[in-house]
Motif scaffolding. Structure first.
Motif, PDB file in Angstrom:
ATOM      1  N   ASN A 141      13.837  -8.909 -12.432  1.00 17.78           N
ATOM      2  CA  ASN A 141      12.380  -9.311 -13.216  1.00 17.78           C
ATOM      3  C   ASN A 141      11.190  -8.617 -12.399  1.00 17.78           C
ATOM      4  N   GLU A 142      11.375  -8.207 -10.983  1.00 13.71           N
ATOM      5  CA  GLU A 142      10.451  -7.771 -10.076  1.00 13.71           C
ATOM      6  C   GLU A 142      10.098  -6.040 -10.413  1.00 13.71           C
ATOM      7  N   LEU A 143       9.169  -6.137 -11.390  1.00 17.54           N
ATOM      8  CA  LEU A 143       8.714  -4.493 -11.435  1.00 17.54           C
ATOM      9  C   LEU A 143       7.858  -4.037 -10.374  1.00 17.54           C
ATOM     10  N   PRO A 144       7.879  -2.641 -10.255  1.00 18.56           N
ATOM     11  CA  PRO A 144       7.182  -1.973  -9.254  1.00 18.56           C
ATOM     12  C   PRO A 144       5.844  -2.425  -9.388  1.00 18.56           C
ATOM     13  N   TYR A 145       5.250  -2.681  -8.030  1.00 22.16           N
ATOM     14  CA  TYR A 145       3.562  -2.618  -8.099  1.00 22.16           C
ATOM     15  C   TYR A 145       3.100  -1.795  -7.246  1.00 22.16           C
ATOM     16  N   TYR A 146       2.550  -0.766  -7.396  1.00 22.39           N
ATOM     17  CA  TYR A 146       2.283   0.419  -6.285  1.00 22.39           C
ATOM     18  C   TYR A 146       0.851   0.096  -5.666  1.00 22.39           C
ATOM     19  N   ASN A 147       0.113  -0.909  -6.377  1.00 16.64           N
ATOM     20  CA  ASN A 147      -1.124  -0.949  -5.440  1.00 16.64           C
ATOM     21  C   ASN A 147      -0.968  -2.010  -4.280  1.00 16.64           C
ATOM     22  N   VAL A 148      -0.103  -1.776  -3.358  1.00 17.20           N
ATOM     23  CA  VAL A 148       0.045  -2.951  -2.543  1.00 17.20           C
ATOM     24  C   VAL A 148      -0.915  -2.635  -1.375  1.00 17.20           C
ATOM     25  N   GLU A 149      -1.112  -3.635  -0.616  1.00 13.02           N
ATOM     26  CA  GLU A 149      -2.123  -3.477   0.610  1.00 13.02           C
ATOM     27  C   GLU A 149      -1.222  -3.572   1.942  1.00 13.02           C
ATOM     28  N   LEU A 150      -1.099  -2.624   2.689  1.00 13.59           N
ATOM     29  CA  LEU A 150      -0.523  -2.532   3.895  1.00 13.59           C
ATOM     30  C   LEU A 150      -1.181  -2.613   4.924  1.00 13.59           C
ATOM     31  N   GLY A 151      -0.929  -2.905   6.101  1.00 12.37           N
ATOM     32  CA  GLY A 151      -1.779  -2.544   7.296  1.00 12.37           C
ATOM     33  C   GLY A 151      -1.529  -3.813   8.436  1.00 12.37           C
ATOM     34  N   TYR A 152      -1.936  -3.370   9.740  1.00 11.71           N
ATOM     35  CA  TYR A 152      -1.700  -4.211  10.719  1.00 11.71           C
ATOM     36  C   TYR A 152      -3.124  -5.056  11.285  1.00 11.71           C
ATOM     37  N   PRO A 153      -3.061  -6.118  11.212  1.00 14.70           N
ATOM     38  CA  PRO A 153      -4.188  -7.164  11.507  1.00 14.70           C
ATOM     39  C   PRO A 153      -4.229  -6.551  13.010  1.00 14.70           C
ATOM     40  N   THR A 154      -5.700  -7.166  13.675  1.00 13.91           N
ATOM     41  CA  THR A 154      -5.863  -7.126  15.072  1.00 13.91           C
ATOM     42  C   THR A 154      -6.371  -8.561  15.393  1.00 13.91           C
ATOM     43  N   PRO A 155      -5.975  -9.107  16.694  1.00 12.11           N
ATOM     44  CA  PRO A 155      -5.290  -8.322  17.733  1.00 12.11           C
ATOM     45  C   PRO A 155      -3.997  -8.084  17.387  1.00 12.11           C
ATOM     46  N   LEU A 156      -3.058  -7.305  17.496  1.00  9.15           N
ATOM     47  CA  LEU A 156      -1.591  -7.098  17.337  1.00  9.15           C
ATOM     48  C   LEU A 156      -0.855  -6.939  18.802  1.00  9.15           C
ATOM     49  N   THR A 157       0.367  -7.564  18.933  1.00  9.01           N
ATOM     50  CA  THR A 157       0.932  -7.592  20.027  1.00  9.01           C
ATOM     51  C   THR A 157       2.382  -7.360  19.796  1.00  9.01           C
ATOM     52  N   THR A 158       3.225  -7.101  20.788  1.00  9.14           N
ATOM     53  CA  THR A 158       4.799  -7.144  20.771  1.00  9.14           C
ATOM     54  C   THR A 158       5.219  -8.404  21.694  1.00  9.14           C
ATOM     55  N   LEU A 160      11.708  -2.913   7.523  1.00  8.21           N
ATOM     56  CA  LEU A 160      11.040  -3.745   7.345  1.00  8.21           C
ATOM     57  C   LEU A 160       9.961  -3.881   8.662  1.00  8.21           C
ATOM     58  N   GLU A 161       8.970  -3.971   8.069  1.00 11.20           N
ATOM     59  CA  GLU A 161       7.493  -3.787   9.043  1.00 11.20           C
ATOM     60  C   GLU A 161       6.526  -4.971   8.482  1.00 11.20           C
ATOM     61  N   GLY A 162       5.605  -4.817   9.375  1.00 14.54           N
ATOM     62  CA  GLY A 162       4.709  -5.890   9.198  1.00 14.54           C
ATOM     63  C   GLY A 162       4.272  -6.536  10.512  1.00 14.54           C
ATOM     64  N   SER A 163       3.759  -7.922  10.372  1.00 14.47           N
ATOM     65  CA  SER A 163       3.368  -8.851  11.339  1.00 14.47           C
ATOM     66  C   SER A 163       3.189 -10.329  10.853  1.00 14.47           C
ATOM     67  N   LEU A 164       3.517 -11.320  11.604  1.00 12.98           N
ATOM     68  CA  LEU A 164       3.076 -12.916  11.256  1.00 12.98           C
ATOM     69  C   LEU A 164       2.711 -13.188  12.504  1.00 12.98           C
ATOM     70  N   ARG A 165       2.077 -14.528  12.384  1.00  7.49           N
ATOM     71  CA  ARG A 165       1.689 -15.519  13.378  1.00  7.49           C
ATOM     72  C   ARG A 165       1.762 -16.967  13.054  1.00  7.49           C
ATOM     73  N   PRO A 208       1.570   4.142  -1.377  1.00  2.00           N
ATOM     74  CA  PRO A 208       0.627   4.276  -0.350  1.00  2.00           C
ATOM     75  C   PRO A 208       1.303   4.932   0.895  1.00  2.00           C
ATOM     76  N   GLN A 209       0.302   5.340   1.850  1.00  3.39           N
ATOM     77  CA  GLN A 209       0.835   5.750   3.106  1.00  3.39           C
ATOM     78  C   GLN A 209       1.403   4.619   3.946  1.00  3.39           C
ATOM     79  N   LEU A 210       2.447   4.671   4.500  1.00  4.95           N
ATOM     80  CA  LEU A 210       2.847   3.377   5.487  1.00  4.95           C
ATOM     81  C   LEU A 210       2.062   3.569   6.523  1.00  4.95           C
ATOM     82  N   PRO A 211       1.388   2.697   6.959  1.00  2.61           N
ATOM     83  CA  PRO A 211       0.901   2.402   8.211  1.00  2.61           C
ATOM     84  C   PRO A 211       1.635   2.177   9.443  1.00  2.61           C
ATOM     85  N   LEU A 212       0.920   2.778  10.545  1.00  2.00           N
ATOM     86  CA  LEU A 212       1.595   2.668  11.893  1.00  2.00           C
ATOM     87  C   LEU A 212       0.853   1.807  12.633  1.00  2.00           C
ATOM     88  N   PRO A 213       1.868   1.072  13.601  1.00  2.00           N
ATOM     89  CA  PRO A 213       1.063   0.010  14.788  1.00  2.00           C
ATOM     90  C   PRO A 213       0.171   1.259  15.479  1.00  2.00           C
TER      91      PRO A 213
END
Length: 234
Positions: free
Chosen positions: A41-58, A129-134, A168-173
């Motif tokens: 049931n999950e249809l492609p949704y191309y207008n996705v929002e990708l990005g790394y918030p700041t401040p970002l750490t490892t 898998l990429e992205g961030s959480l807190r 969209p373009q995949l963001p990089l850290p």
């Protein structure tokens, strides 16, 4: 990679050291997995929002480096969801992409940096898998996720060029470039699924964030080390 670490360190060192001076310490464990969309049931949704918030750490692996990163990575033996990870991987339907436990202070949202997440299959500088959480503390513990799961395609040949890529373009850290990926600007993409959710948390309870193509298990407890230190205090 060196530039990446230096830039992350510069961002983190901009935070006041006093922000980490707190009595509230927690052990956080997060398990992220992919799953098949059984109903389709999950249809492609191309207008996705990708990005790394700041401040970002490892992660930090050094208990003395709390001022550099509040996320102290723990050994596998400290995890409480190892049995769940084993069951998911054995099911044939699910695949664990990320499973880590860490120690962190309970800071307010504006003081809590985002933790960079990467796992699963790697292609050049990108991961499945990429992205961030807190996890932050404001009256209650809260989880915020901004994750995306990418299904990479095959490299198009000159004799059979691919059609226009709608993704969209995949963001990089910060500090990372795509020059080492070997696929030009970006690897071929067949699908991107995002998981951007917030969840209020209670100590000791396992929470499940659901998505047709992925899922997140999270459990937060009082940090055992801090609790032991508190018990020893006269």
């Amino acid at each position: 990679m060196v530039r990446h670490c230096m830039l992350v360190a510069m961002l983190v060192l901009a935070w006041p050291a006093a922000a980490f001076a707190t009595e509230n310490w927690y052990q956080v464990e997060v398990l992220i997995f992919s799953q098949a969309d059984s109903y389709g049931n999950e249809l492609p949704y191309y207008n996705v929002e990708l990005g790394y918030p700041t401040p970002l750490t490892t992660f930090s692996s050094d208990s003395t480096a709390v001022q550099d990163s509040p996320y102290l990575q723990l050994d596998k033996g400290a995890r409480q969801l190892n049995a769940d990870a084993y069951t998911l991987n054995r099911s044939g339907t699910y695949k664990v992409l990320f499973h880590e436990a860490w120690r962190q202070p309970g800071l307010q949202r504006r003081q809590t940096p985002w933790l960079q997440i990467a796992g699963g299959r790697r292609l050049g500088n990108h991961w499945q898998l990429e992205g961030s959480l807190r996890v932050y503390l404001e009256s209650y513990l809260h989880l915020q996720t901004h994750l995306w799961q990418t299904r990479f395609g095959t490299v198009p040949s000159a004799a059979n060029p691919s059609t226009a890529n709608p993704w969209p373009q995949l963001p990089l850290p910060p500090g990372v470039t795509d020059s080492s990926s070997g696929y030009g600007e970006q690897p071929p993409i067949e699908e991107i699924n995002t998981l951007r959710q917030s969840q209020r948390l209670q100590l000791g309870k396992i929470y499940y964030l659901d998505h047709p193509k992925m899922g997140v298990l999270i459990k937060v407890i009082r940090d055992p080390q801090s609790a032991a230190d508190s018990d020893d205090t006269p």
